[in-house]
Design an enzyme around this catalytic site. Structure first.
Site, PDB file in Angstrom:
ATOM      1  N   ASP A 131       0.861  -1.182   0.000  1.00 58.62           N
ATOM      2  CA  ASP A 131       0.000   0.000   0.000  1.00 58.62           C
ATOM      3  C   ASP A 131       0.908   1.246   0.000  1.00 58.62           C
ATOM      4  OD1 ASP A 131      -1.684   2.068   0.632  1.00 58.62           O
ATOM      5  OD2 ASP A 131      -2.599   1.095   2.378  1.00 58.62           O
ATOM      6  N   GLU A 139      29.822   7.345   5.739  1.00 58.41           N
ATOM      7  CA  GLU A 139      29.904   5.906   5.991  1.00 58.41           C
ATOM      8  C   GLU A 139      29.799   5.169   4.662  1.00 58.41           C
ATOM      9  OE1 GLU A 139      26.297   4.054   7.702  1.00 58.41           O
ATOM     10  OE2 GLU A 139      25.839   6.067   8.402  1.00 58.41           O
ATOM     11  N   CYS A 142      25.815   7.521  11.228  1.00 60.41           N
ATOM     12  CA  CYS A 142      25.228   8.828  10.856  1.00 60.41           C
ATOM     13  C   CYS A 142      25.652   9.967  11.773  1.00 60.41           C
ATOM     14  CB  CYS A 142      23.718   8.741  10.877  1.00 60.41           C
ATOM     15  SG  CYS A 142      23.067   7.504   9.762  1.00 60.41           S
ATOM     16  N   THR A 145      14.129   3.300   2.553  1.00 65.62           N
ATOM     17  CA  THR A 145      14.649   4.473   3.275  1.00 65.62           C
ATOM     18  C   THR A 145      15.983   4.943   2.702  1.00 65.62           C
ATOM     19  OG1 THR A 145      15.882   3.193   4.914  1.00 65.62           O
ATOM     20  CG2 THR A 145      13.575   3.610   5.414  1.00 65.62           C
ATOM     21  N   SER A 162      17.061  -1.713  15.434  1.00 65.72           N
ATOM     22  CA  SER A 162      17.715  -0.408  15.262  1.00 65.72           C
ATOM     23  C   SER A 162      16.808   0.721  15.756  1.00 65.72           C
ATOM     24  CB  SER A 162      18.129  -0.193  13.802  1.00 65.72           C
ATOM     25  OG  SER A 162      17.019   0.104  12.982  1.00 65.72           O
ATOM     26  N   HIS A 200      18.095  13.351  14.034  1.00 69.07           N
ATOM     27  CA  HIS A 200      18.501  12.464  12.939  1.00 69.07           C
ATOM     28  C   HIS A 200      17.238  11.784  12.392  1.00 69.07           C
ATOM     29  CE1 HIS A 200      20.275   9.457  10.497  1.00 69.07           C
ATOM     30  NE2 HIS A 200      19.883   8.457  11.283  1.00 69.07           N
ATOM     31  N   LYS A 257       8.288   8.681  16.580  1.00 72.37           N
ATOM     32  CA  LYS A 257       8.396   7.860  17.796  1.00 72.37           C
ATOM     33  C   LYS A 257       9.282   8.557  18.838  1.00 72.37           C
ATOM     34  CE  LYS A 257       8.507   3.503  15.183  1.00 72.37           C
ATOM     35  NZ  LYS A 257       7.188   2.950  15.165  1.00 72.37           N
ATOM     36  N   ASN A 313      17.024   9.025   3.542  1.00 73.62           N
ATOM     37  CA  ASN A 313      18.089   9.095   4.551  1.00 73.62           C
ATOM     38  C   ASN A 313      19.407   9.529   3.900  1.00 73.62           C
ATOM     39  OD1 ASN A 313      19.663   8.793   6.807  1.00 73.62           O
ATOM     40  ND2 ASN A 313      19.153   6.647   7.188  1.00 73.62           N
ATOM     41  N   SER A 319      24.199   4.597  14.265  1.00 73.35           N
ATOM     42  CA  SER A 319      24.067   3.194  14.666  1.00 73.35           C
ATOM     43  C   SER A 319      25.388   2.680  15.206  1.00 73.35           C
ATOM     44  CB  SER A 319      23.655   2.345  13.469  1.00 73.35           C
ATOM     45  OG  SER A 319      22.299   2.538  13.201  1.00 73.35           O
TER      46      SER A 319
HETATM   47  P1  HMG Z   1       9.180  -2.587   7.480  1.00 74.18           P
HETATM   48  O1  HMG Z   1       9.136  -3.872   8.205  1.00 74.18           O
HETATM   49  O2  HMG Z   1       9.170  -2.662   6.004  1.00 74.18           O
HETATM   50  O3  HMG Z   1       7.972  -1.677   7.845  1.00 74.18           O
HETATM   51  O4  HMG Z   1      10.472  -1.819   7.942  1.00 74.18           O
HETATM   52  P2  HMG Z   1       6.857  -1.828   8.981  1.00 74.18           P
HETATM   53  O5  HMG Z   1       5.986  -2.990   8.658  1.00 74.18           O
HETATM   54  O6  HMG Z   1       7.480  -1.759  10.363  1.00 74.18           O
HETATM   55  O7  HMG Z   1       6.027  -0.515   8.697  1.00 74.18           O
HETATM   56  C1  HMG Z   1       6.595   0.735   8.914  1.00 74.18           C
HETATM   57  C2  HMG Z   1       5.520   1.648   9.494  1.00 74.18           C
HETATM   58  O8  HMG Z   1       4.500   1.834   8.516  1.00 74.18           O
HETATM   59  C3  HMG Z   1       4.813   1.071  10.730  1.00 74.18           C
HETATM   60  O9  HMG Z   1       4.531   2.167  11.570  1.00 74.18           O
HETATM   61  C4  HMG Z   1       3.519   0.505  10.158  1.00 74.18           C
HETATM   62  O10 HMG Z   1       2.468   0.419  11.097  1.00 74.18           O
HETATM   63  C5  HMG Z   1       3.239   1.534   9.084  1.00 74.18           C
HETATM   64  P3  HMG Z   1       4.784   2.067  13.165  1.00 74.18           P
HETATM   65  O11 HMG Z   1       3.863   0.989  13.641  1.00 74.18           O
HETATM   66  O12 HMG Z   1       6.230   1.645  13.341  1.00 74.18           O
HETATM   67  O13 HMG Z   1       4.498   3.422  13.679  1.00 74.18           O
HETATM   68  N1  HMG Z   1       2.365   1.048   7.992  1.00 74.18           N
HETATM   69  C6  HMG Z   1       1.364   1.760   7.463  1.00 74.18           C
HETATM   70  N2  HMG Z   1       0.881   2.990   7.754  1.00 74.18           N
HETATM   71  C7  HMG Z   1      -0.177   3.451   7.009  1.00 74.18           C
HETATM   72  N3  HMG Z   1      -0.743   2.732   6.002  1.00 74.18           N
HETATM   73  C8  HMG Z   1      -0.288   1.497   5.698  1.00 74.18           C
HETATM   74  C9  HMG Z   1       0.811   0.961   6.434  1.00 74.18           C
HETATM   75  N4  HMG Z   1       1.518  -0.192   6.386  1.00 74.18           N
HETATM   76  C10 HMG Z   1       2.476  -0.135   7.348  1.00 74.18           C
HETATM   77  N5  HMG Z   1      -0.853   0.807   4.722  1.00 74.18           N
HETATM   78  C11 HMG Z   1      12.086  -0.510   9.051  1.00 74.18           C
HETATM   79  C12 HMG Z   1      10.613  -0.655   8.710  1.00 74.18           C
HETATM   80  C13 HMG Z   1      12.323   0.799   9.773  1.00 74.18           C
HETATM   81  C14 HMG Z   1      12.481  -1.668   9.989  1.00 74.18           C
HETATM   82  C15 HMG Z   1      12.918  -0.582   7.744  1.00 74.18           C
HETATM   83  O14 HMG Z   1      12.595   0.497   6.909  1.00 74.18           O
HETATM   84  C16 HMG Z   1      14.418  -0.595   7.964  1.00 74.18           C
HETATM   85  O15 HMG Z   1      15.032  -1.630   8.260  1.00 74.18           O
HETATM   86  N6  HMG Z   1      15.083   0.588   7.804  1.00 74.18           N
HETATM   87  C17 HMG Z   1      16.535   0.710   7.934  1.00 74.18           C
HETATM   88  C18 HMG Z   1      16.966   0.874   9.375  1.00 74.18           C
HETATM   89  C19 HMG Z   1      16.531   2.194   9.953  1.00 74.18           C
HETATM   90  O16 HMG Z   1      16.307   3.174   9.259  1.00 74.18           O
HETATM   91  N7  HMG Z   1      16.446   2.252  11.289  1.00 74.18           N
HETATM   92  C20 HMG Z   1      16.103   3.483  11.982  1.00 74.18           C
HETATM   93  C21 HMG Z   1      16.833   3.628  13.307  1.00 74.18           C
HETATM   94  S1  HMG Z   1      18.588   3.363  13.160  1.00 74.18           S
HETATM   95  C22 HMG Z   1      19.186   4.824  12.431  1.00 74.18           C
HETATM   96  O17 HMG Z   1      18.502   5.795  12.384  1.00 74.18           O
HETATM   97  C23 HMG Z   1      20.571   4.781  11.899  1.00 74.18           C
HETATM   98  C24 HMG Z   1      20.708   4.770  10.387  1.00 74.18           C
HETATM   99  O18 HMG Z   1      20.403   6.024   9.866  1.00 74.18           O
HETATM  100  C25 HMG Z   1      22.103   4.310  10.010  1.00 74.18           C
HETATM  101  C26 HMG Z   1      23.300   5.001  10.639  1.00 74.18           C
HETATM  102  O19 HMG Z   1      23.313   5.510  11.741  1.00 74.18           O
HETATM  103  O20 HMG Z   1      24.331   4.926   9.953  1.00 74.18           O
HETATM  104  C27 HMG Z   1      19.749   3.788   9.744  1.00 74.18           C
END
Ligand code: HMG
Length: 445
Positions: free
Chosen positions: A31, A83, A120, A163, A211, A244, A253, A328, A364
């Site tokens: 979706d 990175e 980051c 992302t 993460s 960030h 969140k 990102n 991270s």
């Molecule tokens: P995912 O499993 O594809 O997504 O991965 P999901 O199923 O958790 O859905 C995401 C959100 O969309 C959820 O919201 C769902 O409910 C919602 P939440 O419940 O969490 O509030 N959703 C919907 N909303 C409206 N209509 C819909 C619908 N369907 C779902 N139809 C994940 C999500 C973040 C895990 C993935 O994108 C990922 O692995 N990302 C990479 C890691 C990342 O960004 N982590 C963030 C923290 S770590 C960080 O910030 C460091 C980083 O920048 C690296 C660094 O420091 O170098 C990453």
């Protein structure tokens, strides 16, 4: 004591765009609102065939130097935070200095150059290094150029693929700055975590769900540490809170958690008590599970209150504007969040001089850092000189098949040649390989 901070900023976005709801979602069978509402993203930026972390960083730096009328002699330090480096020895700052030396008369032979790595958060750490260098009086009147540049690509099919992003932020750190002054106080939350890492590999190994938890835990520690030196924070202390932003949903969140923390024992908590009760206190619970459940219920209720919605809309939502359209940018991400807030304030005609920002950086692995910034008198002039929206609007909109080719083109393990989608003009471009495997660049008029 003279003030030290960010004198000017410029960005350079990768010149391609992947539309998440219209191009990515249908291919993934998802979706579109999972991306636009759930993650909070409309699109990601990608580098064209001739772009990489060096071209984007050098182009952002040149824009900054030209606009501020700087020559190489004015710069005593070039730090690159990334990175996405492709070299384990030679820092990206040397490549960028080499590019800039093609177009300026002088050189950077007396500038200290380096590269900072901590996921980051390295962009903020580089600002720190520059701040300390200036405060120590070792800068000889010169400024520091900090460049945060990344191609944030994930392996195809990874949950993080939605992302992705690519872009650079160049920042001039100087005495008596025009944009924001940095606070002396800082708070840290840092621990050995295994949630996102790249053990000598290009694309990250990610435990996405974990993460998110680690981000929140470290950010909370950093906030407490910051308060231990700067004093208790009140929600009205800061005009904006740029954090960030790996994707806006992450900040949504973090903001709720931060708000709960900063209203505790304030009149805001008391005002809200009639509607949603007071915050659960650990000491009132015999077991952890009951406390966690009570906390979850309180957070759900808090999210729906007018007070929270109002604070979030005013202080946090305006920081997410650029991120929604570019994804990102890793080391640059918190810095485009700051810029989003300042651009929003400029559009609203706000008188921001003297007001404060609460800046939350994160990397991270994992570490969070919180500091405050005070907006300077010349901020509006600085922000009005930028062409951020124009750059975002000018990107080439990729089809799905083109996206797949672009991803392969930038995959270090694939030797993919690809015609460019846009024509380089007045910018640095990748120009092939040298005899020792180095990358070469040229300035295209
Ligand atoms: P995912 O499993 O594809 O997504 O991965 P999901 O199923 O958790 O859905 C995401 C959100 O969309 C959820 O919201 C769902 O409910 C919602 P939440 O419940 O969490 O509030 N959703 C919907 N909303 C409206 N209509 C819909 C619908 N369907 C779902 N139809 C994940 C999500 C973040 C895990 C993935 O994108 C990922 O692995 N990302 C990479 C890691 C990342 O960004 N982590 C963030 C923290 S770590 C960080 O910030 C460091 C980083 O920048 C690296 C660094 O420091 O170098 C990453």
């Amino acid at each position: 004591m003279t003030t030290v901070g960010i004198d000017a900023m410029e960005i350079w976005t990768g010149k391609l765009k992947l539309d998440l709801p219209n191009t990515f979602a249908p291919e993934k069978g998802e979706d579109p609102e999972k991306y636009t509402k759930g993650l909070g993203l409309n699109a990601s930026s990608f580098p064209d065939s001739y772009e990489d972390i060096v071209t984007m960083g050098a182009n952002a730096a040149k824009k900054l130097m030209d606009r501020k009328g700087l020559e190489p002699d004015d710069i005593g330090r070039i730090d690159v935070a990334t990175e996405s480096s492709f070299d384990n020895s030679k820092p990206i700052s040397t490549y960028i200095a080499g590019c800039l030396e093609q177009v300026y008369e002088g050189d950077f032979h007396h500038a200290n150059k380096g590269e900072r790595k901590f996921a980051c958060i390295a962009g903020t750490q580089s600002i720190d290094d520059a701040y300390n260098w200036i405060r120590a009086g070792r800068n000889r009147g010169r400024a520091a150029l900090v460049i945060a540049t990344d191609t944030a690509l994930y392996a195809r099919g990874d949950a993080g693929e939605a992302t992705q992003g690519a872009g650079a932020v160049a920042m001039l750190i100087d005495e008596d700055p025009d944009l924001v002054e940095l606070s002396m106080e800082q708070g840290y939350g840092s621990a050995d975590e295994t949630d996102f890492l790249k053990p000598n590999q290009q694309f990250p190994s990610v435990d996405g769900k974990r993460s998110v938890k680690v981000y929140l835990a470290r950010m909370r520690e950093a906030l407490e540490d910051f308060e231990s030196v700067a004093g208790k924070i009140h929600p009205d202390d800061f005009a904006y809170g740029p954090f960030h932003t790996p994707f806006p949903g992450m900040v949504r969140k973090a903001a709720l958690l931060a708000y709960r923390h900063i209203i505790r024992d304030t009149e805001v908590e008391e005002e809200l008590a009639e509607e949603i009760g007071r915050q659960p206190r650990q000491e009132a619970f015999d077991d952890d599970e009951a406390f966690t459940e009570a906390l979850r219920e309180y957070m759900d209720a808090l999210k729906g209150t007018e007070q929270y919605q109002d604070w979030y809309g005013r202080t946090i939502e305006p920081t997410l504007g650029i991120s929604r359209d570019v994804g990102n940018w890793y080391t640059g991400s918190v810095h485009i969040a700051r810029l989003s807030a300042l651009m929003h304030a400029a559009e609203q005609g706000e008188d921001l001089a003297g007001q404060r920002l609460l800046v939350g950086s994160y990397g991270s692995g994992a570490q969070a850092e919180i500091h405050a910034e005070t907006v300077c008198d010349n901020w509006l002039e600085e922000v009005e000189a930028l062409d951020v929206q124009e750059q975002i609007d000018a990107r080439y909109d990729l089809s799905w098949a083109e996206y797949e080719e672009v991803h392969d083109r930038h995959n270090h393990e694939k030797d993919k040649e690809l015609e460019e989608f846009t024509a380089p003009e007045n910018e640095f471009a990748f120009d092939g390989w040298g005899r020792m495997g180095e990358r070469k660049y040229r300035y295209v008029e």
